[in-house]
Design a protein around this motif. Structure first.
Motif, PDB file in Angstrom:
ATOM      1  N   ILE A 196      -5.128  -3.669   0.014  1.00  0.00           N
ATOM      2  CA  ILE A 196      -6.315  -3.101   0.944  1.00  0.00           C
ATOM      3  C   ILE A 196      -7.158  -4.364   1.181  1.00  0.00           C
ATOM      4  O   ILE A 196      -7.314  -4.319   2.557  1.00  0.00           O
ATOM      5  CB  ILE A 196      -7.495  -2.001   0.411  1.00  0.00           C
ATOM      6  CG1 ILE A 196      -6.714  -0.504   0.644  1.00  0.00           C
ATOM      7  CG2 ILE A 196      -8.487  -2.020   1.225  1.00  0.00           C
ATOM      8  CD1 ILE A 196      -7.407   0.665  -0.007  1.00  0.00           C
ATOM      9  N   SER A 212       1.049   4.465  -3.414  1.00  0.00           N
ATOM     10  CA  SER A 212       0.565   5.028  -3.339  1.00  0.00           C
ATOM     11  C   SER A 212       1.038   5.945  -3.568  1.00  0.00           C
ATOM     12  O   SER A 212       0.871   7.050  -4.080  1.00  0.00           O
ATOM     13  CB  SER A 212      -0.065   4.942  -1.941  1.00  0.00           C
ATOM     14  OG  SER A 212       1.068   4.954  -0.999  1.00  0.00           O
ATOM     15  N   LEU A 227       0.871  -1.463   0.037  1.00  0.00           N
ATOM     16  CA  LEU A 227       0.220  -0.092  -0.010  1.00  0.00           C
ATOM     17  C   LEU A 227       0.747   1.253   0.256  1.00  0.00           C
ATOM     18  O   LEU A 227       0.987   2.054  -0.745  1.00  0.00           O
ATOM     19  CB  LEU A 227      -0.982   0.184   0.853  1.00  0.00           C
ATOM     20  CG  LEU A 227      -1.801   1.110   1.288  1.00  0.00           C
ATOM     21  CD1 LEU A 227      -2.536   1.494  -0.012  1.00  0.00           C
ATOM     22  CD2 LEU A 227      -2.247   1.075   2.729  1.00  0.00           C
ATOM     23  N   ILE A 249      -3.021  -0.701  -5.251  1.00  0.00           N
ATOM     24  CA  ILE A 249      -3.398  -0.541  -3.669  1.00  0.00           C
ATOM     25  C   ILE A 249      -5.052  -1.319  -3.107  1.00  0.00           C
ATOM     26  O   ILE A 249      -5.493  -1.174  -1.936  1.00  0.00           O
ATOM     27  CB  ILE A 249      -3.916   1.150  -4.176  1.00  0.00           C
ATOM     28  CG1 ILE A 249      -2.950   1.936  -4.007  1.00  0.00           C
ATOM     29  CG2 ILE A 249      -5.491   1.815  -3.302  1.00  0.00           C
ATOM     30  CD1 ILE A 249      -2.859   3.798  -4.366  1.00  0.00           C
TER      31      ILE A 249
END
Length: 103
Positions: A61, A24, A20, A57
């Motif tokens: 998650i 990002s 993540l 991403i």
């Protein structure tokens, strides 16, 4: 989580967090560089970075969510899960039948 090893959810949390973070950073780096009129590459490579970054991403998650569900579904606490894991706790038997634990 497939092999029923109690340490896998912890590794999934760490791996999901790393995935993540880096995905990002890739997406935000391109957004902010383009916002400040920096050349970040061709339009096709930009779209590719956005698409793959968003896929990473979403998968990160999902991994984090599954790991949290697995940890909360276990009857033991988080610390018990950590200490009972075969990856963090190594058991050594001596010849005198004395057992010693090394973290």
């Amino acid at each position: 989580m497939i092999l029923k090893v109690s340490g896998w959810p912890i590794f999934a949390l760490i791996g999901g967090g790393v995935c993540l973070y880096f995905s990002s950073i890739i997406v935000l780096n391109r957004v902010f560089l383009k916002e400040h009129s920096r050349k970040v590459g061709k339009a096709s490579s930009e779209y590719g970075a956005y698409i793959f970054g968003c896929i990473w991403i979403i998968s990160a998650i999902a991994i984090i969510t599954l790991a949290i569900q697995e940890i909360s579904a276990q009857p033991s606490s988080f610390f018990d899960c950590l200490t009972k894991s075969s990856f963090f706790l190594f058991r050594i038997k001596h010849e005198e039948e004395e057992t010693r634990y090394i973290l």
